[in-house]
Design a protein around this motif. Structure first.
Motif, short mmCIF file in Angstrom:
data_model
loop_
_atom_site.label_atom_id
_atom_site.label_comp_id
_atom_site.label_asym_id
_atom_site.label_seq_id
_atom_site.Cartn_x
_atom_site.Cartn_y
_atom_site.Cartn_z
N ASP A 242 0.81 -1.22 0.00
CA ASP A 242 0.00 0.00 0.00
C ASP A 242 0.84 1.27 0.00
OD1 ASP A 242 -2.26 -1.55 0.02
OD2 ASP A 242 -2.55 -1.43 2.19
N TYR A 243 2.13 1.14 0.25
CA TYR A 243 3.01 2.31 0.26
C TYR A 243 3.03 2.99 -1.12
CZ TYR A 243 7.47 4.88 0.20
OH TYR A 243 8.44 5.83 0.04
N PHE A 244 3.05 2.20 -2.21
CA PHE A 244 3.26 2.81 -3.54
C PHE A 244 2.01 3.51 -4.07
CE2 PHE A 244 6.17 -0.73 -2.91
CZ PHE A 244 7.38 -0.08 -3.07
N PRO A 245 0.83 2.94 -4.18
CA PRO A 245 0.43 1.56 -3.89
C PRO A 245 0.63 0.65 -5.10
CG PRO A 245 -1.48 2.89 -4.41
CD PRO A 245 -0.31 3.81 -4.50
N ALA A 246 0.63 -0.68 -4.84
CA ALA A 246 0.82 -1.68 -5.88
C ALA A 246 -0.47 -2.46 -6.10
CB ALA A 246 1.96 -2.62 -5.50
N LYS A 247 -0.66 -2.91 -7.35
CA LYS A 247 -1.86 -3.65 -7.72
C LYS A 247 -1.47 -4.73 -8.72
CE LYS A 247 -6.34 -4.45 -8.34
NZ LYS A 247 -7.23 -4.97 -7.29
N LEU A 248 -1.96 -5.97 -8.49
CA LEU A 248 -1.73 -7.08 -9.41
C LEU A 248 -2.97 -7.27 -10.28
CD1 LEU A 248 0.09 -9.46 -10.29
CD2 LEU A 248 -1.04 -10.84 -8.53
N HIS A 249 -2.79 -7.22 -11.60
CA HIS A 249 -3.90 -7.30 -12.55
C HIS A 249 -3.84 -8.63 -13.30
CE1 HIS A 249 -4.86 -3.00 -12.05
NE2 HIS A 249 -3.55 -2.82 -12.02
N LYS A 250 -4.94 -9.33 -13.31
CA LYS A 250 -5.07 -10.60 -14.02
C LYS A 250 -5.84 -10.38 -15.32
CE LYS A 250 -7.60 -14.99 -13.60
NZ LYS A 250 -8.44 -15.81 -12.70
N THR A 251 -5.30 -10.90 -16.43
CA THR A 251 -5.96 -10.75 -17.72
C THR A 251 -6.47 -12.07 -18.26
OG1 THR A 251 -3.85 -10.99 -18.93
CG2 THR A 251 -4.53 -8.75 -18.29
N HIS A 252 -5.87 -13.20 -17.88
CA HIS A 252 -6.27 -14.51 -18.37
C HIS A 252 -6.17 -15.53 -17.24
CE1 HIS A 252 -5.18 -12.42 -22.11
NE2 HIS A 252 -5.99 -13.27 -22.73
N ASP A 253 -7.00 -16.54 -17.32
CA ASP A 253 -6.95 -17.63 -16.36
C ASP A 253 -5.75 -18.53 -16.64
OD1 ASP A 253 -10.55 -17.91 -16.47
OD2 ASP A 253 -9.29 -16.86 -15.00
N LEU A 254 -5.19 -19.09 -15.57
CA LEU A 254 -4.08 -20.03 -15.68
C LEU A 254 -4.51 -21.36 -15.07
CD1 LEU A 254 -1.07 -17.74 -14.65
CD2 LEU A 254 -1.98 -18.17 -16.94
N PRO A 255 -4.71 -22.40 -15.89
CA PRO A 255 -5.13 -23.69 -15.35
C PRO A 255 -4.12 -24.23 -14.34
CG PRO A 255 -5.39 -23.62 -17.73
CD PRO A 255 -4.63 -22.40 -17.36
N ALA A 256 -4.62 -24.83 -13.27
CA ALA A 256 -3.76 -25.33 -12.20
C ALA A 256 -3.07 -26.63 -12.56
CB ALA A 256 -4.57 -25.50 -10.92
N ASP A 257 -3.40 -27.24 -13.69
CA ASP A 257 -2.75 -28.50 -14.07
C ASP A 257 -1.55 -28.27 -14.98
OD1 ASP A 257 -4.18 -27.56 -16.19
OD2 ASP A 257 -5.02 -29.51 -16.79
N ARG A 258 -1.17 -27.02 -15.18
CA ARG A 258 0.00 -26.69 -15.98
C ARG A 258 1.08 -26.10 -15.08
NH1 ARG A 258 0.81 -28.66 -20.73
NH2 ARG A 258 1.97 -26.79 -21.34
N ARG A 440 4.87 6.07 -5.84
CA ARG A 440 4.31 6.14 -7.18
C ARG A 440 3.62 4.81 -7.50
NH1 ARG A 440 9.62 9.04 -9.94
NH2 ARG A 440 9.26 11.12 -9.03
N PRO A 441 2.48 4.85 -8.19
CA PRO A 441 1.69 3.63 -8.39
C PRO A 441 2.45 2.55 -9.16
CG PRO A 441 0.40 5.58 -8.92
CD PRO A 441 1.81 6.05 -8.72
N LEU A 442 2.24 1.31 -8.73
CA LEU A 442 2.78 0.13 -9.40
C LEU A 442 1.61 -0.71 -9.89
CD1 LEU A 442 5.74 -1.21 -7.19
CD2 LEU A 442 5.82 -0.69 -9.62
N ASN A 443 1.58 -0.99 -11.18
CA ASN A 443 0.54 -1.82 -11.76
C ASN A 443 1.19 -3.00 -12.47
OD1 ASN A 443 -2.23 -0.34 -11.47
ND2 ASN A 443 -0.77 1.26 -12.02
N ILE A 444 1.10 -4.18 -11.85
CA ILE A 444 1.72 -5.39 -12.39
C ILE A 444 0.67 -6.16 -13.17
CG2 ILE A 444 2.94 -7.52 -11.84
CD1 ILE A 444 2.93 -4.90 -9.20
N VAL A 445 0.84 -6.25 -14.48
CA VAL A 445 -0.13 -6.89 -15.37
C VAL A 445 0.40 -8.25 -15.80
CG1 VAL A 445 -1.46 -6.68 -17.50
CG2 VAL A 445 -0.86 -4.62 -16.19
#
Length: 499
Positions: A242-258, A440-445
C-alpha cells in the motif's frame, strides 16, 4: 480548398477513426448537416451557440436557426439573399422562372479519402487487441492519493527540500516503516550476524550455522522447504504494497494443471513490484491464480548471506540457476512432476537495472533466450508480466550524461556479476532526498500464457526457440499498447527491446 470542403472532408474521414468501445462518448448533436446543406458564411460556432440558447430562452429550435440564417443573409435551403426576396405586401412583378439553386450536401469525391486495406488491418488488429486483453483499472483510494498530493504541495521547505508534516496518518507511517525495514534487511541481518560473531560464547552456534549455509541445497533442490505461508500472508506486506500503492492485474486464467515461467519486466532498481506480487500474498496472487505455487527467483549469491538467506527462504524465494528452475518445475505439485508450480524470473537482470529511468521502458531481452530453453525442457508455459511504474520508483544517474561512470558500472557487472546503480529517491521524513522509493503507483499486469510443448535436450531446435521468443516479445508489445495510456500516461518514450 474552401472551408466548406475542409469541413466536409474532416466530417467524412471521422467515420473511419478508431476508438475504444469502452471509452467512446455518446453522439452529440452536430451542425455538420447544416453546413453541408446550406451555403452560408456564418461560422459553425455562431449557429451552434444560437441554436444552443433556444431551450433556455423558450424559442423554438427552428426559429432560432432561421434567425441565425437571417443574420447571415441567407434563406434556408437556397443561395438567395434575404434582401432580394419580395417583401410582404409588395406587388410581385411577372418574371421568368426564378433561378433558384438548391445546394445539396457536399460530396467531394476527389478530396474524400477512402480507407485503405492497411487502415482496415490496423482497425482489426486494435479491435482484436481489445478483445484479447480486457480493460483494467487501478482500484486505489483516490482520497488517500489526493491527500498525499496535498501534503507534498503544502510541505515545509528548507534548502529546497520538502519535509513531511507531523500530522501524517498512522497508516502511512506504518507503510513507510514496512518499506524501510525491507530495504535495510541485508544491512540489518549482516550487522546482527557480525554482532553474534563478536560474542565468543556463541561460536558453538555460529560455526555450525556457517557450515550449514555453505553446504545447504535448499535454494535449488526444488523441495520448497522453509517456505512459510504464514509469513507470506503477514500484515506487514500489506503495508509494504500500500506504500506505492501496488496492484496485481489478471488478464487470463491459468489452469492449475500446468506449470509456468513468469517473465517479469522491467527489473527496475530493486524490483519492488516483483517482491510484492510474487514473494508475498499482499496482492492476492493465490486468490487470482488458485492452485498455483509460485516462487520468485534471485541470484544464488544471496543465499550465501548469513541470516538474510533464511529471511528470503521463508518468503519462498529460490535460486535463479538452471538447476533450481528445473527442479522446481519437475518435482512436487499435484502430480509429483511440477503441475501447479511456477517460477518468476526477472529476465533483464542487473544489466537492465542500469536502463531504469523514469518515464521509460527499456527491456534487455533481444538475446535473452535461456528461459525459453528451460521452458521447453520442462514443458512450462511462458507468461509475460509487465510492471508499469517499476522504473519510476527511483531516479538514477543517466549513462548518456555520465559515460565514464557507466563504464565503471559495466566493468563491475562483468567482473562481480552485480551492478552498482547510483540512485536516489525520497527520505523517511522528506520528499526529495534519500534512498527510499518514491510513492508512485505500481501496476503489475499478468499477460496471456504461451503454450510450450516439452522437448528433450537433443530435440531443441534454434528455429523453435526463436519462434517462441518472438511470440513472447509480441505479447509484451500487445500489453504495452493496450495499457500504456492508462498506466503510463506520463511516459517520455515508447517501449524499447534492447540486446
Amino acid at each position: 480548398m474552401s472551408n466548406k470542403d475542409k469541413r466536409a472532408v474532416t466530417d467524412e474521414s471521422a467515420d473511419f477513426s478508431i476508438s475504444d468501445p469502452a471509452t467512446t462518448n455518446p453522439a452529440t448533436p452536430s451542425s455538420t448537416q447544416v453546413d453541408g446543406v446550406l451555403e452560408t458564411d456564418t461560422p459553425r460556432t455562431e449557429v451552434s451557440q444560437t441554436a444552443g440558447t433556444a431551450p433556455s430562452t423558450g424559442i423554438d429550435y427552428a426559429d432560432a436557426l432561421k434567425d441565425a440564417l437571417k443574420e447571415s443573409g441567407t434563406k434556408e435551403g437556397t443561395e438567395e439573399r434575404v434582401e432580394d426576396l419580395p417583401q410582404e405586401g409588395a406587388r410581385e412583378e411577372p418574371a421568368e422562372k426564378p433561378s433558384k439553386k438548391t445546394v445539396l450536401p457536399i460530396h467531394d469525391n476527389t478530396a474524400r479519402e477512402e480507407p485503405s486495406n492497411a487502415d482496415h488491418d490496423v482497425r482489426r488488429e486494435k479491435q482484436a487487441l481489445y478483445d484479447e486483453y480486457p480493460s483494467l483499472y487501478f482500484e486505489g483510494s483516490d482520497n488517500e492519493r489526493a491527500q498525499m498530493e496535498r501534503d507534498r504541495a503544502n510541505a515545509y521547505q528548507a534548502a529546497g527540500i520538502r519535509f513531511a508534516p507531523f500530522n501524517i496518518p498512522l497508516q502511512r507511517r506504518l507503510q513507510t516503516l514496512a518499506v524501510l525495514l525491507h530495504s535495510l534487511i541485508i544491512a540489518t541481518t549482516v550487522s546482527f550476524f557480525f554482532f553474534l560473531c563478536a560474542i565468543p560464547l556463541l561460536w558453538p552456534l555460529v560455526i555450525p550455522y556457517l557450515l550449514h549455509m555453505l553446504l545447504s541445497k535448499a535454494a535449488s533442490d526444488g523441495k520448497l522447504r522453509f517456505r512459510s505461508e504464514r509469513f507470506r500472508h503477514s500484515r506487514i506486506w500489506h503495508f509494504f504494497a500500500d506504500y506505492f500503492p501496488a496492484k496485481l492485474h489478471k488478464t487470463h486464467d491459468l489452469p492449475a494443471d500446468r506449470k509456468y515461467i513468469f517473465g517479469y519486466h522491467p527489473h527496475g532498481i530493486i524490483s519492488h513490484g516483483a517482491y510484492a506480487a510474487f514473494a508475498t500474498e499482499a496482492l492476492g496472487f493465490s486468490e487470482k491464480f488458485p492452485g498455483i505455487t509460485n516462487s520468485l527467483l534471485t541470484l544464488d549469491s544471496n543465499f550465501r548471506i548469513p541470516i538474510y538467506r533464511d529471511y528470503i527462504l521463508s518468503m519462498g524465494l529460490r535460486s535463479v540457476s538452471k538447476e533450481s528452475i528445473t527442479n522446481i518445475l519437475s518435482r512436487g505439485g499435484t502430480d509429483g512432476h511440477g503441475a501447479g508450480r511456477a517460477v518468476t524470473i526477472v529476465i533483464g537482470g542487473a544489466r537492465e537495472s542500469l536502463e531504469a529511468q523514469p518515464g521509460t521502458l527499456r527491456l534487455v531481452l533481444g538475446e535473452r533466450k535461456g528461459f525459453v530453453k528451460v521452458a521447453m525442457r520442462t514443458g512450462a508455459d511462458i507468461v509475460p508480466v509487465l510492471a508499469f511504474g517499476e522504473n519510476d520508483l527511483y531516479d538514477q544517474v543517466s549513462p548518456k550524461s555520465h559515460p565514464y561512470l557507466h563504464r565503471l558500472q559495466m566493468f563491475v557487472l562483468r567482473t562481480l556479476k552485480f551492478t552498482l546503480p547510483f540512485l536516489h529517491g525520497r527520505g523517511i521524513f522528506n520528499y526529495d532526498v534519500g534512498l527510499m522509493p518514491y510513492r508512485r503507483p505500481l501496476n503489475i499486469v499478468v499477460g496471456k500464457p504461451i503454450r510450450v510443448t516439452k522437448r528433450a535436450e537433443s530435440d531443441l531446435e534454434t528455429s523453435e526457440i526463436d519462434q517462441l521468443h518472438g511470440l513472447y516479445v509480441k505479447e509484451l508489445e500487445k500489453m504495452w499498447e493496450r495499457y500504456k495510456d492508462g498506466f503510463a500516461p506520463e511516459r517520455i518514450e515508447e517501449m524499447q527491446i534492447l540486446k
